[in-house]
Design an enzyme around this catalytic site. Structure first.
Site, PDB file in Angstrom:
ATOM      1  N   MET A 193      14.402  21.907  13.782  1.00 58.91           N
ATOM      2  CA  MET A 193      15.727  22.177  14.328  1.00 58.91           C
ATOM      3  C   MET A 193      15.822  23.597  14.863  1.00 58.91           C
ATOM      4  O   MET A 193      16.289  24.505  14.168  1.00 58.91           O
ATOM      5  CB  MET A 193      16.784  21.995  13.230  1.00 58.91           C
ATOM      6  CG  MET A 193      18.193  22.168  13.761  1.00 58.91           C
ATOM      7  SD  MET A 193      19.406  21.865  12.484  1.00 58.91           S
ATOM      8  CE  MET A 193      19.386  20.080  12.419  1.00 58.91           C
ATOM      9  N   PRO A 194      15.315  23.794  16.070  1.00 55.82           N
ATOM     10  CA  PRO A 194      15.363  25.163  16.618  1.00 55.82           C
ATOM     11  C   PRO A 194      16.805  25.566  16.921  1.00 55.82           C
ATOM     12  O   PRO A 194      17.622  24.714  17.268  1.00 55.82           O
ATOM     13  CB  PRO A 194      14.565  25.067  17.921  1.00 55.82           C
ATOM     14  CG  PRO A 194      13.941  23.726  17.940  1.00 55.82           C
ATOM     15  CD  PRO A 194      14.685  22.846  16.997  1.00 55.82           C
ATOM     16  N   VAL A 195      17.082  26.832  16.757  1.00 58.65           N
ATOM     17  CA  VAL A 195      18.390  27.395  17.100  1.00 58.65           C
ATOM     18  C   VAL A 195      18.151  28.450  18.175  1.00 58.65           C
ATOM     19  O   VAL A 195      17.379  29.392  17.963  1.00 58.65           O
ATOM     20  CB  VAL A 195      19.071  28.031  15.876  1.00 58.65           C
ATOM     21  CG1 VAL A 195      20.387  28.675  16.283  1.00 58.65           C
ATOM     22  CG2 VAL A 195      19.300  26.992  14.779  1.00 58.65           C
TER      23      VAL A 195
END
Lengths: 77, 77, 77, 77, 77, 77
Positions: free
Chosen positions: B1-3
């Site tokens: 889950m890249p931000v």
């Protein structure tokens, strides 16, 4: 290209454009003097955060400020 | 889950909802193509920062922009 | 309680503890002088980022640095 | 002195001052209980981000919310 | 001068220098195409975060990954 | 999908995986209880920062810690 982010709780008297310019100038000078960076490579970003969005000691800043005001007043009386 | 956090100095003509949607779509696609991430796992947050809160080369952006405008005008005349 | 975050691409010669202390001291002094903050309320956090994790102009810093080195060498010869 | 930053997409019904105070109180308590930090050393900063500036799955939050609303309505009918 | 920060949980197979370069190139191109920014004004910073320092759904990533692996294995058997 | 970032100065005794899991669990629960968020939508990212990269009161943490230790010792003697 250093990136410097300054985060502040908004105060009753808002930070002026002159104060922001002085923060940008001062922090950039520190980067130049300490790390020998070129000034034009330094980015400074100031975030003023609503006081009720900032907490310390488990309480929002407006609560902290009101308590300090009351403490000053009772000391003064 | 890249931000992914995109920070921009606010411009005279504000960034439109369509441009923001295109940023979100484009950056998400890069994460999918390069890192094989599922698109629904990618979070993109755009921060538009007041121009006077953003500094480069030791000066706030409005000062930089005014100087560039004057340079253009004197070149044009 | 301002929070200042300084982000830097790691250099070939690492930033020394003395330089970091000078950054912390210098930035704190700016906050005190410009905004009248108490020094003990200022937090400074320095992030040194791997050079290959930092990009400018669409290229990672090691690529940019190698090109600058070659340009210097060909100028010198 | 831990610094905790909570980032949220702004909702139709804005986050109230009471909810923000509860976030600050709750997160500070977690830092105290888990890491044995003094409460007065914990800083919490809440950023409410405009919904159109927040994306997930390649789409801005207002688009996602509208789709969910339509899905609910067609389920209900 | 937009600043883009990409944050990722570190994976078992580390992100390669080539993948990082592709992220930097791709995100910079999005900023150029959507906002008409000059490429040399775009800064991209990638943070790879230790998997045990990243949580989703209240659990650290290594716990989530182990559960997914077990689910795959029991599906396969 | 709230994103929570916890930043800490690294301590002599490193934060254990169990403590990190407890931070992630505790902060996620606060988001669920106060804002009615779904737990699986909460991202928590912990950054442990080298002590010499963290400053308070104009001094790096190792200097502050050494002074506190000396104060304790002279109180104890």
């Amino acid at each position: 290209m250093p990136v410097v982010n300054i985060r502040l709780a908004r105060r009753a008297i808002p930070t002026t454009a002159e104060e922001k310019a002085a923060l940008i100038r001062g922090v950039t000078r520190v980067m130049v003097e300490v790390l020998n960076k070129r000034p034009e490579s330094v980015v400074v970003i100031i975030d003023e955060v609503e006081a009720e969005n900032w907490g310390e000691g488990g309480e929002p800043v407006p609560v902290l400020r009101a308590r300090r005001e009351r403490a000053k007043e009772s000391n003064a009386s």
